[in-house]
Design a protein around this motif. Structure first.
Motif, PDB file in Angstrom:
ATOM      1  N   ARG A  40       0.836  -1.194   0.000  1.00  0.00           N
ATOM      2  CA  ARG A  40       0.000   0.000   0.000  1.00  0.00           C
ATOM      3  C   ARG A  40       0.876   1.252   0.000  1.00  0.00           C
ATOM      4  O   ARG A  40       0.593   2.219  -0.696  1.00  0.00           O
ATOM      5  CB  ARG A  40      -0.932   0.018   1.205  1.00  0.00           C
TER       6      ARG A  40
ATOM      7  N   ALA B  82      -9.290   8.141  -0.915  1.00  0.00           N
ATOM      8  CA  ALA B  82      -9.404   7.394   0.343  1.00  0.00           C
ATOM      9  C   ALA B  82      -8.420   6.226   0.359  1.00  0.00           C
ATOM     10  O   ALA B  82      -7.729   5.993   1.360  1.00  0.00           O
ATOM     11  CB  ALA B  82     -10.834   6.894   0.529  1.00  0.00           C
ATOM     12  N   GLU B  83      -8.346   5.500  -0.742  1.00  0.00           N
ATOM     13  CA  GLU B  83      -7.426   4.370  -0.817  1.00  0.00           C
ATOM     14  C   GLU B  83      -5.977   4.834  -0.688  1.00  0.00           C
ATOM     15  O   GLU B  83      -5.177   4.224   0.025  1.00  0.00           O
ATOM     16  CB  GLU B  83      -7.613   3.608  -2.131  1.00  0.00           C
ATOM     17  N   LEU B  84      -5.653   5.933  -1.352  1.00  0.00           N
ATOM     18  CA  LEU B  84      -4.281   6.427  -1.328  1.00  0.00           C
ATOM     19  C   LEU B  84      -3.848   6.935   0.050  1.00  0.00           C
ATOM     20  O   LEU B  84      -2.678   6.834   0.402  1.00  0.00           O
ATOM     21  CB  LEU B  84      -4.085   7.522  -2.369  1.00  0.00           C
TER      22      LEU B  84
ATOM     23  N   ARG C 105      -8.675  13.198  -8.903  1.00  0.00           N
ATOM     24  CA  ARG C 105      -8.964  11.858  -8.374  1.00  0.00           C
ATOM     25  C   ARG C 105     -10.311  11.919  -7.677  1.00  0.00           C
ATOM     26  O   ARG C 105     -10.634  12.896  -7.026  1.00  0.00           O
ATOM     27  CB  ARG C 105      -7.891  11.431  -7.369  1.00  0.00           C
TER      28      ARG C 105
ATOM     29  N   ASP D  15     -11.143   4.226   4.672  1.00  0.00           N
ATOM     30  CA  ASP D  15     -12.326   3.800   3.927  1.00  0.00           C
ATOM     31  C   ASP D  15     -12.980   5.027   3.293  1.00  0.00           C
ATOM     32  O   ASP D  15     -12.947   6.119   3.862  1.00  0.00           O
ATOM     33  CB  ASP D  15     -13.302   3.102   4.878  1.00  0.00           C
ATOM     34  N   LYS D  16     -13.594   4.852   2.121  1.00  0.00           N
ATOM     35  CA  LYS D  16     -14.177   6.005   1.426  1.00  0.00           C
ATOM     36  C   LYS D  16     -15.295   6.664   2.235  1.00  0.00           C
ATOM     37  O   LYS D  16     -15.459   7.883   2.194  1.00  0.00           O
ATOM     38  CB  LYS D  16     -14.666   5.629   0.028  1.00  0.00           C
TER      39      LYS D  16
ATOM     40  N   PRO E 288     -13.152   7.844  -3.700  1.00  0.00           N
ATOM     41  CA  PRO E 288     -12.693   6.482  -3.386  1.00  0.00           C
ATOM     42  C   PRO E 288     -11.194   6.280  -3.664  1.00  0.00           C
ATOM     43  O   PRO E 288     -10.505   5.625  -2.881  1.00  0.00           O
ATOM     44  CB  PRO E 288     -13.552   5.600  -4.306  1.00  0.00           C
ATOM     45  N   ASP E 289     -10.690   6.866  -4.748  1.00  0.00           N
ATOM     46  CA  ASP E 289      -9.255   6.753  -5.046  1.00  0.00           C
ATOM     47  C   ASP E 289      -8.417   7.482  -4.000  1.00  0.00           C
ATOM     48  O   ASP E 289      -7.388   6.977  -3.548  1.00  0.00           O
ATOM     49  CB  ASP E 289      -8.941   7.313  -6.435  1.00  0.00           C
TER      50      ASP E 289
ATOM     51  N   GLY F 140      -5.231   5.765   2.846  1.00  0.00           N
ATOM     52  CA  GLY F 140      -5.354   4.633   3.760  1.00  0.00           C
ATOM     53  C   GLY F 140      -6.566   4.636   4.668  1.00  0.00           C
ATOM     54  O   GLY F 140      -6.502   4.139   5.793  1.00  0.00           O
TER      55      GLY F 140
ATOM     56  N   THR G  21       2.234   1.873  -3.444  1.00  0.00           N
ATOM     57  CA  THR G  21       1.195   2.438  -4.294  1.00  0.00           C
ATOM     58  C   THR G  21       1.015   3.906  -3.971  1.00  0.00           C
ATOM     59  O   THR G  21       0.920   4.752  -4.853  1.00  0.00           O
ATOM     60  CB  THR G  21      -0.137   1.690  -4.079  1.00  0.00           C
ATOM     61  N   PHE G  22       0.974   4.222  -2.681  1.00  0.00           N
ATOM     62  CA  PHE G  22       0.782   5.596  -2.250  1.00  0.00           C
ATOM     63  C   PHE G  22       1.885   6.498  -2.785  1.00  0.00           C
ATOM     64  O   PHE G  22       1.631   7.512  -3.413  1.00  0.00           O
ATOM     65  CB  PHE G  22       0.734   5.665  -0.720  1.00  0.00           C
TER      66      PHE G  22
END
Length: 135
Positions: A3, A50-52, A44, A56-57, A47-48, A54, A6-7
């Motif tokens: 993760r 939020a993922e980046l 972005r 939840d959306k 949801p994107d 770390g 990716t971040f």
């Protein structure tokens, strides 16, 4: 670890300042966070983002709209920094700076704003006069 990779691969290293008047119009920190997301480069969706960062959306949505809820969730300073990195701008930091200086529109009186606009109008008149003389 995956993760984090990716971040960091998706994050810009250069954070830009947004226009001061756009930041000054934000009455709350959450408005500044929403402006940060709205002016993200590259764009972005939530949801994107939020993922980046770390989370939840739904948690991100609740944090961004905390000023509209009876039971708000606040974003930690670390998450604010990650949000700005992902969005590529310093909107939240700029808002905090203006808040500390008492320069947000909501913090100034009508008389202060009126004096500021009159001074700006006078400066424009002087500039116009100077340009007309040079023509």
């Amino acid at each position: 670890m995956q993760r984090e990779m990716t971040f960091y691969s998706a994050v810009s290293t250069q954070l830009v300042d947004l226009q001061a008047n756009a930041i000054a119009a934000c009455e709350t920190e959450q408005e500044a966070m929403r402006l940060c997301v709205a002016r993200a480069v590259p764009y972005r969706n939530q949801p994107d983002i939020a993922e980046l960062i770390g989370v939840d959306k739904s948690v991100l949505n609740r944090m961004l709209n905390a000023d509209h809820h009876a039971q708000p969730r606040h974003m930690s300073r670390v998450l604010q920094i990650k949000l700005q990195q992902v969005c590529g701008n310093r909107a939240v930091d700029q808002w905090a700076d203006l808040y500390a200086q008492g320069m947000l529109n909501c913090q100034r009186t009508v008389e202060d704003r009126k004096a500021e606009l009159l001074a700006e109008l006078e400066n424009l008149g002087v500039e116009t006069e100077r340009l007309n003389r040079s023509i």
